[in-house]
Design a protein around this motif. Sequence first.
Motif, PDB file in Angstrom:
ATOM      1  N   GLU A  47      29.932   0.301 -13.691  1.00 54.83           N
ATOM      2  CA  GLU A  47      29.319   1.383 -14.483  1.00 54.83           C
ATOM      3  C   GLU A  47      29.904   1.375 -15.890  1.00 54.83           C
ATOM      4  OE1 GLU A  47      30.821   4.842 -12.427  1.00 54.83           O
ATOM      5  OE2 GLU A  47      32.887   4.386 -13.002  1.00 54.83           O
ATOM      6  N   TYR A  48      29.232   2.074 -16.798  1.00 55.34           N
ATOM      7  CA  TYR A  48      29.851   2.390 -18.085  1.00 55.34           C
ATOM      8  C   TYR A  48      30.664   3.658 -17.867  1.00 55.34           C
ATOM      9  CZ  TYR A  48      26.627  -0.972 -20.158  1.00 55.34           C
ATOM     10  OH  TYR A  48      25.947  -2.118 -20.462  1.00 55.34           O
ATOM     11  N   TRP A  49      31.906   3.629 -18.334  1.00 53.44           N
ATOM     12  CA  TRP A  49      32.808   4.749 -18.075  1.00 53.44           C
ATOM     13  C   TRP A  49      32.238   6.046 -18.657  1.00 53.44           C
ATOM     14  CZ3 TRP A  49      36.832   5.710 -15.068  1.00 53.44           C
ATOM     15  CH2 TRP A  49      37.565   6.867 -15.308  1.00 53.44           C
ATOM     16  N   ASP A  50      32.145   7.057 -17.793  1.00 50.64           N
ATOM     17  CA  ASP A  50      31.759   8.392 -18.228  1.00 50.64           C
ATOM     18  C   ASP A  50      30.414   8.382 -18.974  1.00 50.64           C
ATOM     19  OD1 ASP A  50      32.186  11.094 -18.388  1.00 50.64           O
ATOM     20  OD2 ASP A  50      33.268  11.011 -20.302  1.00 50.64           O
ATOM     21  N   ASN A  51      29.514   7.513 -18.576  1.00 48.23           N
ATOM     22  CA  ASN A  51      28.238   7.412 -19.277  1.00 48.23           C
ATOM     23  C   ASN A  51      27.151   7.035 -18.271  1.00 48.23           C
ATOM     24  OD1 ASN A  51      26.172   7.111 -21.097  1.00 48.23           O
ATOM     25  ND2 ASN A  51      27.398   5.953 -22.583  1.00 48.23           N
ATOM     26  N   GLU A  52      26.850   8.026 -17.444  1.00 45.99           N
ATOM     27  CA  GLU A  52      25.922   7.804 -16.336  1.00 45.99           C
ATOM     28  C   GLU A  52      24.533   7.392 -16.857  1.00 45.99           C
ATOM     29  OE1 GLU A  52      23.237   8.596 -13.217  1.00 45.99           O
ATOM     30  OE2 GLU A  52      23.460  10.194 -14.706  1.00 45.99           O
ATOM     31  N   LYS A  53      24.163   7.962 -18.009  1.00 42.37           N
ATOM     32  CA  LYS A  53      22.830   7.695 -18.578  1.00 42.37           C
ATOM     33  C   LYS A  53      22.730   6.216 -18.973  1.00 42.37           C
ATOM     34  CE  LYS A  53      19.767   9.328 -22.283  1.00 42.37           C
ATOM     35  NZ  LYS A  53      19.891   8.328 -23.339  1.00 42.37           N
ATOM     36  N   ALA A  54      23.755   5.728 -19.690  1.00 40.45           N
ATOM     37  CA  ALA A  54      23.718   4.322 -20.127  1.00 40.45           C
ATOM     38  C   ALA A  54      23.739   3.393 -18.915  1.00 40.45           C
ATOM     39  CB  ALA A  54      24.912   4.031 -21.037  1.00 40.45           C
ATOM     40  N   THR A  55      24.499   3.757 -17.894  1.00 38.00           N
ATOM     41  CA  THR A  55      24.546   2.917 -16.687  1.00 38.00           C
ATOM     42  C   THR A  55      23.153   2.845 -16.071  1.00 38.00           C
ATOM     43  OG1 THR A  55      26.789   3.731 -16.290  1.00 38.00           O
ATOM     44  CG2 THR A  55      25.720   2.575 -14.470  1.00 38.00           C
ATOM     45  N   ARG A  56      22.551   4.022 -15.894  1.00 36.55           N
ATOM     46  CA  ARG A  56      21.224   4.076 -15.260  1.00 36.55           C
ATOM     47  C   ARG A  56      20.223   3.241 -16.052  1.00 36.55           C
ATOM     48  NH1 ARG A  56      18.816   8.594 -16.487  1.00 36.55           N
ATOM     49  NH2 ARG A  56      20.761   9.756 -16.345  1.00 36.55           N
ATOM     50  N   GLU A  57      20.278   3.381 -17.372  1.00 32.66           N
ATOM     51  CA  GLU A  57      19.278   2.692 -18.201  1.00 32.66           C
ATOM     52  C   GLU A  57      19.485   1.176 -18.253  1.00 32.66           C
ATOM     53  OE1 GLU A  57      18.399   6.470 -21.162  1.00 32.66           O
ATOM     54  OE2 GLU A  57      19.598   4.780 -21.919  1.00 32.66           O
ATOM     55  N   SER A  58      20.676   0.716 -17.872  1.00 33.91           N
ATOM     56  CA  SER A  58      20.916  -0.733 -17.989  1.00 33.91           C
ATOM     57  C   SER A  58      20.550  -1.492 -16.716  1.00 33.91           C
ATOM     58  CB  SER A  58      22.373  -1.000 -18.369  1.00 33.91           C
ATOM     59  OG  SER A  58      23.210  -0.650 -17.296  1.00 33.91           O
ATOM     60  N   PHE A  59      20.167  -0.756 -15.668  1.00 36.06           N
ATOM     61  CA  PHE A  59      19.747  -1.418 -14.421  1.00 36.06           C
ATOM     62  C   PHE A  59      18.280  -1.127 -14.137  1.00 36.06           C
ATOM     63  CE2 PHE A  59      24.319  -1.334 -13.861  1.00 36.06           C
ATOM     64  CZ  PHE A  59      24.590  -2.498 -13.156  1.00 36.06           C
ATOM     65  N   LYS A  60      17.563  -2.147 -13.624  1.00 37.11           N
ATOM     66  CA  LYS A  60      16.192  -1.916 -13.142  1.00 37.11           C
ATOM     67  C   LYS A  60      16.069  -2.567 -11.769  1.00 37.11           C
ATOM     68  CE  LYS A  60      13.466  -1.196 -17.270  1.00 37.11           C
ATOM     69  NZ  LYS A  60      12.842  -1.861 -18.401  1.00 37.11           N
ATOM     70  N   ASP A  61      15.717  -1.792 -10.769  1.00 42.50           N
ATOM     71  CA  ASP A  61      15.577  -2.305  -9.394  1.00 42.50           C
ATOM     72  C   ASP A  61      16.810  -3.093  -8.957  1.00 42.50           C
ATOM     73  OD1 ASP A  61      13.022  -1.222  -9.191  1.00 42.50           O
ATOM     74  OD2 ASP A  61      12.121  -3.005 -10.111  1.00 42.50           O
ATOM     75  N   GLY A  62      17.961  -2.618  -9.329  1.00 40.36           N
ATOM     76  CA  GLY A  62      19.201  -3.281  -8.883  1.00 40.36           C
ATOM     77  C   GLY A  62      19.622  -4.448  -9.762  1.00 40.36           C
ATOM     78  N   TRP A  63      18.767  -4.826 -10.731  1.00 40.76           N
ATOM     79  CA  TRP A  63      19.118  -5.925 -11.640  1.00 40.76           C
ATOM     80  C   TRP A  63      19.777  -5.355 -12.891  1.00 40.76           C
ATOM     81  CZ3 TRP A  63      18.349 -10.998 -10.352  1.00 40.76           C
ATOM     82  CH2 TRP A  63      17.410 -11.289  -9.361  1.00 40.76           C
TER      83      TRP A  63
END
Length: 495
Positions: A357-373
């Motif tokens: 994950e990106y530390w303390d940045n749930e939004k950036a983490t979510r946006e950097s993955f698509k369907d597990g990729w």
Amino acid sequence: MASTAFPHLNDSNNKTALVEGDKKYSYAEVNQRIDRFATGLLGDRSDLEEERIAFFMPASLDYVTTMHGVWRAGGIAVPLNVASAVSELDHYLNCASVTRMIADDHYQDDLKQLCASLNIELMSVADVLADGAGPLPAIDEGRRAMILFTSGTTNKPKGVVSTHKTIVAQITTLIDAWAWTEEDVIPLFLPLHHIHGIINILSCGLWAGATVHLFAKFDIPRICAQVVAGTYNVFMAVPTIYVKLIQYFDTIDEAEVATICAGFKPMRLNISGSAACPVKLFKQWQELTGQVLLERYGMTEIGMGISNPYAGERRAGYVGQPLPGVEAQLFDESDKQIDEEGVPGEIRIKGDNVFLEYWDNEKATRESFKDGWFCTGDVAVVEDGYYRIMGRSSVDIIKSGGYKLSALEIEGVLLTHPAIAEVAVIGVEDDTWGEAVTAFVGLNQGAALNYEELKTWCDGKMSSYKIPKAVKLVDALPRNAMGKVTKPDLKKLAV
Ligand code: MCA
Ligand code: AMP
């Protein structure tokens, strides 16, 4: 014992692990020191429970002691760039909520005020080392182990979190793919706040039981002297370093060039990565040294993903095929998988090598993955079974000398200059740096600006390698109907 327990780092291995100047340290010595450091870090506690411990030091025995000590004590290692400006450090320390900072004596004065203002305890390795080794916690492989800061398409760098499992996956795939052995001897002169230095060189070397020669910086004459002496059999660097070596050859006499090249020739492996290796450079290096560079592709978030083969054709201008354990797939702009050759798409990656994950940045983490990729933002094409990197989907990322820089971060600083009304930063193709940071600037009415003055002004406000190499004054920046600067137009203006 942490899952990042390196098999050769034990008390009965007297082989040399590290060479620092004229000092040599065996695996046993390094191991004992790490245990003492981890014990000192723990104090009365049984586990650091993912406490973030930053460290600020060049490649050294102390660096290795700190990194592994933090891991063994259950903390999260936050290695920082020793070339950082204070404002950048402030962001890293705040973002990761660092509580303790381990720094060389040399840097302590510079850091005192900053650490005090952030309530961070500043100490040296010597302050932490316990007299002996105490009990250390058992650490699950899924626990967080390291945060590395990476620039991206946002203003401030993000903290990339890897677990112990991620790190082991990133190391072990390279141990096999590049045939590391205990016989290997490698110089380490890259900065130690990035994957290239930390994983590919230092960690692979120590995992394999090899010997790593530590250099605080890229010191060409000292490194070349060791090459001539036949010390190394493996050499890993960014393309700019091969360029700089070739530029250095132009400054010394031919006989000396010949002996250095003869030192490279028998090495079992020369690797280039972190940025595109131009075909011209690949060929030049081969002509000079006989070495066929192995080019590979990686990213802070994934470690290494794609590599030319160790045995087999190393194709100039290509990065090869996915490494074992790494799944790579190209996708088009509507997220459709591209399976045919010759059609470009974004590289997406899956595997144990991918960060948590990106530390303390749930939004950036979510946006950097698509369907597990994990979506890398890099565009590639497969031709005759080999991946070729075509570029990045964002013009706001610049690769200079192997460093990934955010155009927005640099623009943010430049905009605080009193003479500057508007600014757009781009990377312009450059023989030495790959891309050279170039700023297009519109001035406030009546204001003037010269390059040298701007460079001096930037000092201390950003790491020196981010400072623009050129500034071009414009009446107005080109913008689209939405008012957004059209950077591709600037690229055309720059040539
Ligand atoms: C130094 N300078 C630079 C850079 N480095 N300018 C632009 N880009 C750079 N990368 C400038 C300094 O600001 C200074 O400017 C002048 O060059 C001399 O600085 P010095 O430090 O003496 O230069 P050097 O020792 O020759 O450094 C060049 C370098 C260094 C060795 C190529 O940039 C470097 O170590 N780059 C590698 C970074 C790296 O490890 N990247 C991997 C991350 P002035 O004289 O005007 O003050 S990528 C990664 O890890 C992924 C996963 C991957 O795929 O590997
Ligand atoms: P970083 O986040 O600093 O680790 O940089 C990763 C980026 O470096 C990737 O997303 C690519 O854009 C670039 N990169 C790494 N290796 C290569 C390569 N061999 N060819 C082209 N680009 C590369």
